[in-house]
Design a protein around this motif. Sequence first.
Motif, PDB file in Angstrom:
ATOM      1  N   GLN A 288       0.921  -1.414  -0.456  1.00  0.00           N
ATOM      2  CA  GLN A 288      -0.593  -0.398  -0.194  1.00  0.00           C
ATOM      3  C   GLN A 288       0.831   0.941  -0.054  1.00  0.00           C
ATOM      4  O   GLN A 288       0.676   2.562  -0.743  1.00  0.00           O
ATOM      5  CB  GLN A 288      -0.487   0.228   1.313  1.00  0.00           C
ATOM      6  N   ALA A 289       2.064   1.243   1.044  1.00  0.00           N
ATOM      7  CA  ALA A 289       2.732   2.469   0.594  1.00  0.00           C
ATOM      8  C   ALA A 289       3.501   2.556  -0.691  1.00  0.00           C
ATOM      9  O   ALA A 289       3.423   3.816  -1.256  1.00  0.00           O
ATOM     10  CB  ALA A 289       4.159   1.791   1.715  1.00  0.00           C
ATOM     11  N   ILE A 290       3.957   1.518  -1.723  1.00  0.00           N
ATOM     12  CA  ILE A 290       4.465   1.815  -2.122  1.00  0.00           C
ATOM     13  C   ILE A 290       3.573   2.023  -3.610  1.00  0.00           C
ATOM     14  O   ILE A 290       3.834   3.352  -4.407  1.00  0.00           O
ATOM     15  CB  ILE A 290       5.690   0.244  -2.573  1.00  0.00           C
ATOM     16  N   LEU A 291       1.970   1.711  -2.799  1.00  0.00           N
ATOM     17  CA  LEU A 291       1.236   2.341  -4.731  1.00  0.00           C
ATOM     18  C   LEU A 291       0.537   3.361  -4.108  1.00  0.00           C
ATOM     19  O   LEU A 291       0.623   4.426  -5.351  1.00  0.00           O
ATOM     20  CB  LEU A 291       0.169   1.074  -4.068  1.00  0.00           C
ATOM     21  N   SER A 292       1.354   3.984  -3.498  1.00  0.00           N
ATOM     22  CA  SER A 292       0.871   5.715  -2.898  1.00  0.00           C
ATOM     23  C   SER A 292       1.487   6.560  -3.264  1.00  0.00           C
ATOM     24  O   SER A 292       1.261   7.906  -3.258  1.00  0.00           O
ATOM     25  CB  SER A 292       0.429   5.536  -1.292  1.00  0.00           C
TER      26      SER A 292
ATOM     27  N   ASP B   4      12.103   0.028   8.835  1.00  0.00           N
ATOM     28  CA  ASP B   4      10.450  -0.101   8.703  1.00  0.00           C
ATOM     29  C   ASP B   4      10.585   1.121   7.354  1.00  0.00           C
ATOM     30  O   ASP B   4      10.227   1.602   7.285  1.00  0.00           O
ATOM     31  CB  ASP B   4      10.207   0.297   9.752  1.00  0.00           C
ATOM     32  N   LEU B   5      10.329  -0.023   5.825  1.00  0.00           N
ATOM     33  CA  LEU B   5      10.046   0.888   4.691  1.00  0.00           C
ATOM     34  C   LEU B   5       9.027   0.991   5.259  1.00  0.00           C
ATOM     35  O   LEU B   5       8.607   2.063   4.319  1.00  0.00           O
ATOM     36  CB  LEU B   5      10.932  -0.369   4.130  1.00  0.00           C
ATOM     37  N   ALA B   6       8.165   0.394   4.938  1.00  0.00           N
ATOM     38  CA  ALA B   6       6.735   0.455   4.370  1.00  0.00           C
ATOM     39  C   ALA B   6       6.697   2.319   5.623  1.00  0.00           C
ATOM     40  O   ALA B   6       5.810   2.689   5.366  1.00  0.00           O
ATOM     41  CB  ALA B   6       5.923  -0.737   5.274  1.00  0.00           C
ATOM     42  N   GLY B   7       6.881   1.774   6.587  1.00  0.00           N
ATOM     43  CA  GLY B   7       6.570   3.077   7.898  1.00  0.00           C
ATOM     44  C   GLY B   7       7.047   4.650   7.764  1.00  0.00           C
ATOM     45  O   GLY B   7       6.366   5.285   7.543  1.00  0.00           O
ATOM     46  N   PHE B   8       8.168   4.072   6.913  1.00  0.00           N
ATOM     47  CA  PHE B   8       9.347   4.811   6.489  1.00  0.00           C
ATOM     48  C   PHE B   8       8.255   6.213   4.566  1.00  0.00           C
ATOM     49  O   PHE B   8       7.775   7.103   5.148  1.00  0.00           O
ATOM     50  CB  PHE B   8      10.740   4.889   5.819  1.00  0.00           C
ATOM     51  N   LEU B   9       7.734   4.886   4.196  1.00  0.00           N
ATOM     52  CA  LEU B   9       7.336   5.896   2.830  1.00  0.00           C
ATOM     53  C   LEU B   9       5.632   6.361   3.803  1.00  0.00           C
ATOM     54  O   LEU B   9       4.715   7.149   2.790  1.00  0.00           O
ATOM     55  CB  LEU B   9       6.776   4.624   1.714  1.00  0.00           C
TER      56      LEU B   9
END
Length: 219
Positions: free
Chosen positions: A98-102, A206-211
């Motif tokens: 979801q983070a990358i998609l956004s 935390d890549l997802a949290g960072f994005l």
Amino acid sequence: MTADLTHVETWLFDLDNTLYPAECEYMALIEGKMTDFVTRFTGLPRDEAKALQKRYYTEHGTTLAGLMMHHGMEPKAFLDEVHDVSMDRLTPDVALRQAILSLPGRRLVFTNGSTGHAERVLDRLGLADLFEDTFAIETADYLPKPAMATFEKMTRRHDVTSTVTAFFEDSEKNLAPAALLGMTTVLVGAHAAASTADFVHHRTHDLAGFLTSARLKEA
């Protein structure tokens, strides 16, 4: 602190130990296959073959590059064999997807792995449809990161403007040429916080949290 990435239009991601956590030890399986290959190919005892494998990685960016340079090895058999491992340790991360998609703009993968390996890993992670393309080791004519020539070839091939690009990597040394080109660099992994390199602009475990927390350009 929240990262200001409002200038970023191109999102460039390394693959292994970046788009999945190093702690799952998927790369350990590949490294074991590399040791098997180097042992058989060189005829060295396994411990010496492993030491040579690590030395080539350090000196040339990949074990493969060292084997090609010093032993004239053809790369395809090596890549096919070492990437033929179970993918059971890789688990899709819904939050990361979801983070990358956004992210607003283009998304690319830049890996020292093979094209086939990247395709399999991205598919297993449920991320394959999120990326425009992958720049893999074959595309680089087997000259791996951190070679500046490979970064320049990647930027030309994909018409990447470095000053509006963020590059995410688990390997600190691979961020140095990116920073020289003007990219925003992000070191990913449990080791990131300990980095003191001035060419590393952001650090996260935390890549997802960072994005998710970063300030992004408005779509």
